[in-house]
Design an enzyme around this catalytic site. Structure first.
Site: not given
Length: 488
Positions: A324, A418
């Site tokens: 990410s 997340h």
């Protein structure tokens, strides 16, 4: 609104609502000249009339034509005209607050269960904005749901830019958000895998919507839907051919630590996949495509659905992780340096040894020079400086992800996403994205959020209830180093 009606409105609103009424009046007045086209008043009059709920079948055709007229008129407005029109629409077709106050009194005065329930029902009905009737009729039109999604995007833009920030506009935003959250719940979404055989129109939209790693060419998008790659989207039956959220996955044999190995320029030489090489799924890009669906959570459902899909295709697959970006880290760091420079306090970002080593390379005031180098991306051009900055920037980044909060949740939006899904903040990767965008936004650092499937539900609940972040030893060690250096 007629200027002569303002004093009467203020008297009705009472002291608590007076300021809000004035603000909405000022917003409408500010845009009145820009929005008052030849049909503005007539469109609003018809819209107010059409918002009165009447269940007469004979009027259905008339209402449909009025609704189409409204949609055509709104689409014809410029971006500058829309805030004023929305301010007038929401004020004239919103909740009648005087009526609400009257019905509250009737509820309080009701005697007996029957009269009480009747009064409560009327009160509930009065709390629904009258433009909800219009919204329902728009959704009955072809592409009507897409119009409502785009309408909410306009409303959000009004609030963000302060172009028309008043209680009536905020009330519409909440109304639209609730409606869209129901319309776009998981039961109404369809998971689709995108391949090179998908329509050119859909492939082009996937390329245009990519927000993490920009697509460079048709060859690039072909690689991202080819061997050792997967691309999935959520679609909605009311918006056919329109991807709502896009997830790109790399199929590998280990947890990737570098974006260039995934989105590099060279296409894979292998035409067919070797299943034995596929043990890990890397979620390397997730993009929401519709601004009007902001905070309508679709991405978390998409990841869970994709995991099930991949497990069905590769039963031996055991590792699931993201690679990410960390948007906002460099900006946060520059701001932190500025704050310390203004305060004139002792350097709490770098150790003495780090400051000395950096000064030997760059000369001049360390913090001021470091801030300039970070903003201009110049530091990556000096190999020695890249090496010296690794530990302090990794330490600061770990704290930014783990320690910086917004209302108790992780400040970084990607981290919050997340962690809500139950992932573990697992590993920071130095020089993981050396593209200009990667250096500018996160100083080249990327992070793996790892999904241990047996723990995701527990981690998600703990984060949502207590804001506890499950993190690896590497992350916690870096956080501890930051706390020691900054004396937190």
């Amino acid at each position: 609104m007629n200027r002569l009606l303002l004093p009467l409105l203020l008297l009705r609103a009472g002291r608590r609502q007076a300021a809000a009424a004035v603000r909405c009046y000022q917003v409408r007045a500010r845009f009145s000249s820009a929005t008052r086209g030849p049909d503005m008043d007539e469109i609003l009059r018809r819209t107010v009339e059409a918002c009165e709920p009447r269940d007469k079948p004979a009027l259905a055709v008339l209402y449909e034509e009025q609704t189409r007229e409204f949609v055509r008129f709104y689409r014809g407005l410029s971006a500058e005209q829309r805030p004023g029109f929305l301010a007038r629409l929401t004020a004239e077709c919103g909740v009648e607050h005087g009526r609400v106050g009257e019905l509250c009194g009737r509820v309080a005065e009701a005697r007996g269960m029957g009269p009480l329930m009747q009064a409560e029902q009327r009160l509930r009905s009065s709390l629904t904005p009258r433009y909800s009737v219009l919204i329902g009729r728009i959704c009955g039109l072809e592409d009507g749901v897409k119009f409502i999604v785009d309408l909410r995007a306009d409303v959000l833009r009004c609030l963000e830019t302060k172009a028309a920030d008043c209680p009536h506009i905020r009330e519409m935003e909440e109304t639209l958000k609730k409606l869209l959250s129901n319309w776009f719940s998981i039961g109404f979404l369809k998971l689709e895998r995108i391949t090179w055989q998908s329509s050119c129109d859909l492939l082009e939209k996937i390329s245009q919507y990519e927000a993490v790693h920009p697509v460079r060419s048709w060859t690039d998008i072909k690689r991202r839907v080819g061997p050792y790659r997967r691309c999935y989207v959520f679609t909605h039956r009311a918006m056919p051919g329109e991807p709502l959220v896009v997830l790109h996955v790399a199929l590998t044999d280990d947890i990737s630590k570098n974006a260039q190995t995934i989105v590099g320029r060279d296409p894979s030489p292998e035409i067919t996949e070797d299943v034995n090489k596929i043990t890990t799924a890397i979620f390397y890009s997730i993009s929401s495509t519709q601004p009007g669906l902001h905070q309508v959570h679709l991405g978390n459902y998409l990841i869970k659905q994709v995991v099930k899909e991949l497990q069905g295709e590769f039963p031996h697959m055991k590792q699931f992780s993201s690679l990410s970006p960390i948007p906002g880290f460099t900006k946060w760091l520059a701001g932190t340096i500025s704050d310390q420079m203004k305060e004139g306090t002792t350097n709490r970002i770098l150790t003495q040894a780090e400051s000395k080593e950096i000064q030997e390379i760059v000369g001049g005031p360390v913090l001021e020079t470091l801030k300039r180098l970070l903003i201009t991306n110049e530091w990556v051009k000096t190999e020695k400086l890249v090496r010296v900055l690794e530990l302090p920037l990794m330490r600061l980044c770990a704290w930014y992800l783990y320690g910086e909060k917004h209302r108790g949740a992780a400040l970084n939006a990607v981290a919050n996403f997340h962690l809500q899904n139950g992932a573990v903040m697992w590993r920071l990767n130095w020089m993981a994205n050396t593209s200009p965008r990667g250096i500018s936004s996160s100083s080249g650092i990327m992070v793996n959020y790892r999904y241990f499937l047996e723990d995701t539900n527990y981690n998600s609940v703990q984060y949502l209830k207590t804001r506890h972040i499950e993190a690896s030893k590497q992350i916690l060690s870096l956080v501890a180093q930051f706390q020691k250096t900054s004396k937190l």
